[in-house]
Design a protein around this motif. Structure first.
Motif, PDB file in Angstrom:
ATOM      1  N   ALA A 116       0.824  -1.212   0.000  1.00  0.00           N
ATOM      2  CA  ALA A 116       0.000   0.000   0.000  1.00  0.00           C
ATOM      3  C   ALA A 116       0.857   1.261   0.000  1.00  0.00           C
ATOM      4  N   GLU A 117       2.095   1.140   0.457  1.00  0.00           N
ATOM      5  CA  GLU A 117       2.991   2.285   0.477  1.00  0.00           C
ATOM      6  C   GLU A 117       3.337   2.770  -0.929  1.00  0.00           C
ATOM      7  N   LYS A 118       3.303   1.856  -1.891  1.00  0.00           N
ATOM      8  CA  LYS A 118       3.618   2.266  -3.266  1.00  0.00           C
ATOM      9  C   LYS A 118       2.630   3.319  -3.753  1.00  0.00           C
ATOM     10  N   SER A 119       1.332   3.071  -3.526  1.00  0.00           N
ATOM     11  CA  SER A 119       0.330   4.040  -3.980  1.00  0.00           C
ATOM     12  C   SER A 119       0.316   5.278  -3.097  1.00  0.00           C
ATOM     13  N   ARG A 120       0.631   5.125  -1.808  1.00  0.00           N
ATOM     14  CA  ARG A 120       0.645   6.286  -0.924  1.00  0.00           C
ATOM     15  C   ARG A 120       1.753   7.261  -1.316  1.00  0.00           C
ATOM     16  N   ILE A 121       2.926   6.731  -1.619  1.00  0.00           N
ATOM     17  CA  ILE A 121       4.078   7.583  -1.912  1.00  0.00           C
ATOM     18  C   ILE A 121       4.101   8.022  -3.370  1.00  0.00           C
ATOM     19  N   PHE A 122       3.836   7.072  -4.273  1.00  0.00           N
ATOM     20  CA  PHE A 122       4.039   7.327  -5.696  1.00  0.00           C
ATOM     21  C   PHE A 122       2.754   7.429  -6.512  1.00  0.00           C
ATOM     22  N   GLY A 123       1.608   7.236  -5.899  1.00  0.00           N
ATOM     23  CA  GLY A 123       0.345   7.317  -6.618  1.00  0.00           C
ATOM     24  C   GLY A 123      -0.036   6.013  -7.264  1.00  0.00           C
ATOM     25  N   ALA A 124       0.778   5.532  -8.169  1.00  0.00           N
ATOM     26  CA  ALA A 124       0.595   4.239  -8.822  1.00  0.00           C
ATOM     27  C   ALA A 124       1.949   3.790  -9.353  1.00  0.00           C
ATOM     28  N   VAL A 125       2.183   2.486  -9.269  1.00  0.00           N
ATOM     29  CA  VAL A 125       3.465   1.931  -9.722  1.00  0.00           C
ATOM     30  C   VAL A 125       3.196   0.687 -10.554  1.00  0.00           C
ATOM     31  N   SER A 126       3.619   0.732 -11.801  1.00  0.00           N
ATOM     32  CA  SER A 126       3.591  -0.467 -12.631  1.00  0.00           C
ATOM     33  C   SER A 126       4.830  -1.311 -12.370  1.00  0.00           C
ATOM     34  N   ARG A 127       5.957  -0.629 -12.181  1.00  0.00           N
ATOM     35  CA  ARG A 127       7.213  -1.306 -11.868  1.00  0.00           C
ATOM     36  C   ARG A 127       8.216  -0.271 -11.348  1.00  0.00           C
ATOM     37  N   PHE A 128       9.218  -0.773 -10.653  1.00  0.00           N
ATOM     38  CA  PHE A 128      10.337   0.045 -10.213  1.00  0.00           C
ATOM     39  C   PHE A 128      11.559  -0.239 -11.078  1.00  0.00           C
ATOM     40  N   ARG A 129      12.374   0.771 -11.249  1.00  0.00           N
ATOM     41  CA  ARG A 129      13.704   0.607 -11.837  1.00  0.00           C
ATOM     42  C   ARG A 129      14.694   1.052 -10.772  1.00  0.00           C
ATOM     43  N   PHE A 130      15.514   0.134 -10.285  1.00  0.00           N
ATOM     44  CA  PHE A 130      16.460   0.414  -9.221  1.00  0.00           C
ATOM     45  C   PHE A 130      17.839   0.701  -9.817  1.00  0.00           C
ATOM     46  N   VAL A 131      18.438   1.830  -9.416  1.00  0.00           N
ATOM     47  CA  VAL A 131      19.719   2.266  -9.980  1.00  0.00           C
ATOM     48  C   VAL A 131      20.707   2.561  -8.852  1.00  0.00           C
ATOM     49  N   LEU A 132      21.889   1.961  -8.944  1.00  0.00           N
ATOM     50  CA  LEU A 132      22.986   2.245  -8.026  1.00  0.00           C
ATOM     51  C   LEU A 132      24.119   2.881  -8.829  1.00  0.00           C
ATOM     52  N   ILE A 133      24.590   4.044  -8.361  1.00  0.00           N
ATOM     53  CA  ILE A 133      25.692   4.747  -9.021  1.00  0.00           C
ATOM     54  C   ILE A 133      26.865   4.763  -8.052  1.00  0.00           C
ATOM     55  N   ALA A 134      27.914   4.036  -8.397  1.00  0.00           N
ATOM     56  CA  ALA A 134      29.017   3.845  -7.449  1.00  0.00           C
ATOM     57  C   ALA A 134      30.306   3.497  -8.187  1.00  0.00           C
ATOM     58  N   GLY A 135      31.428   4.002  -7.670  1.00  0.00           N
ATOM     59  CA  GLY A 135      32.731   3.616  -8.193  1.00  0.00           C
ATOM     60  C   GLY A 135      33.085   4.289  -9.508  1.00  0.00           C
ATOM     61  N   ARG A 136      34.366   4.236  -9.848  1.00  0.00           N
ATOM     62  CA  ARG A 136      34.851   4.844 -11.082  1.00  0.00           C
ATOM     63  C   ARG A 136      34.862   3.830 -12.227  1.00  0.00           C
ATOM     64  N   ARG A 137      34.739   4.346 -13.424  1.00  0.00           N
ATOM     65  CA  ARG A 137      34.669   3.488 -14.607  1.00  0.00           C
ATOM     66  C   ARG A 137      35.917   2.622 -14.754  1.00  0.00           C
ATOM     67  N   ASP A 138      37.084   3.198 -14.521  1.00  0.00           N
ATOM     68  CA  ASP A 138      38.321   2.424 -14.659  1.00  0.00           C
ATOM     69  C   ASP A 138      38.335   1.230 -13.705  1.00  0.00           C
ATOM     70  N   ASP A 139      37.804   1.417 -12.496  1.00  0.00           N
ATOM     71  CA  ASP A 139      37.771   0.319 -11.532  1.00  0.00           C
ATOM     72  C   ASP A 139      36.795  -0.767 -11.969  1.00  0.00           C
ATOM     73  N   TRP A 140      35.671  -0.363 -12.552  1.00  0.00           N
ATOM     74  CA  TRP A 140      34.694  -1.353 -13.033  1.00  0.00           C
ATOM     75  C   TRP A 140      35.225  -2.133 -14.237  1.00  0.00           C
ATOM     76  N   GLN A 141      36.201  -1.590 -14.943  1.00  0.00           N
ATOM     77  CA  GLN A 141      36.713  -2.261 -16.130  1.00  0.00           C
ATOM     78  C   GLN A 141      37.854  -3.226 -15.826  1.00  0.00           C
ATOM     79  N   GLU A 142      38.301  -3.266 -14.566  1.00  0.00           N
ATOM     80  CA  GLU A 142      39.302  -4.263 -14.193  1.00  0.00           C
ATOM     81  C   GLU A 142      38.696  -5.654 -14.269  1.00  0.00           C
ATOM     82  N   CYS A 143      39.515  -6.651 -14.491  1.00  0.00           N
ATOM     83  CA  CYS A 143      39.042  -7.994 -14.843  1.00  0.00           C
ATOM     84  C   CYS A 143      38.019  -8.561 -13.859  1.00  0.00           C
ATOM     85  N   ASP A 144      38.382  -8.612 -12.561  1.00  0.00           N
ATOM     86  CA  ASP A 144      37.478  -9.204 -11.571  1.00  0.00           C
ATOM     87  C   ASP A 144      36.173  -8.426 -11.476  1.00  0.00           C
ATOM     88  N   ALA A 145      36.288  -7.097 -11.517  1.00  0.00           N
ATOM     89  CA  ALA A 145      35.095  -6.255 -11.404  1.00  0.00           C
ATOM     90  C   ALA A 145      34.193  -6.427 -12.620  1.00  0.00           C
TER      91      ALA A 145
END
Length: 213
Positions: A116-145
């Protein structure tokens, strides 16, 4: 230019050099176009809102509505400090990265437990898109990462971007300012207290509230 490119560049540089999440969030709140590479489109966008709380224990750094023809998609964004350590020496995700992922996962659990919190906060939700923005691009391009991220993308609904995405948006604005008129209409993040006012006055949301709630 409608956005002061030199000031924005200086603000980003300062936030990255000092590795300050607080400074980065402040620059982002005052310059909506820095999210242009995260938005699914750059025309006819809805404004973003900063520091939206869920209950008493959770909040996302930013959110906005994608008013798609197949239903309202709400994008919830977590931004970490610019140079966050991603992996330890053994190649495993760092405690900082695991904590950031857990924060985002906790939002999903919250809305599953309290639908019920979805409609209380956002009105209506068909779906969520979750986004995390973290770390530098060079670090993400290392082999293990890179290997870890490829596996993550197959098994998780949390979309990960490097913090360099904000510099990408700045570069794109410098080259193609005319493409950013929607962001000029909504230049800054709005406070979370205005979120209900936005969706309650939007006919699109009224239609989907009748269908989804």
């Amino acid at each position: 230019m409608s956005f002061d490119v030199k000031t924005v560049q200086a603000g980003l540089d300062d936030a990255f050099q000092s590795d300050s999440e607080v400074k980065l969030l402040e620059v982002l709140k005052n310059n909506s176009f820095l999210f242009s590479k995260i938005y699914s489109r750059n025309f006819g966008i809805q404004p973003n809102f900063a520091e939206v709380p869920f209950g008493t224990d959770y909040r996302c750094d930013f959110c906005w509505l994608n008013d798609n023809s197949d239903g309202p998609e709400w994008v919830l964004v977590e931004v970490e400090k610019p140079n966050m350590r991603l992996f330890n020496k053994s190649g495993d995700p760092s405690a900082e990265l695991n904590h950031a992922l857990e924060q985002v996962k906790s939002w999903e659990r919250y809305f599953e437990r309290y639908p019920a919190e979805k409609s209380r906060i956002f009105g209506a939700v068909s779906r969520f898109r979750f986004v995390l923005i973290a770390g530098r691009r060079d670090d993400w391009q290392e082999c293990d990462a890179a290997f870890w991220r490829a596996h993550h993308n197959k098994t998780s609904n949390i979309e990960i971007h490097s913090t360099d995405v904000f510099y990408d948006s700045l570069d794109h604005y410098i080259k193609f300012e005319d493409h950013f008129w929607s962001f000029k209409e909504h230049p800054k993040s709005l406070p979370s207290k205005d979120l209900t006012k936005m969706w309650s006055g939007y006919d699109y949301m009224g239609t989907w509230r009748n269908l989804l709630t």
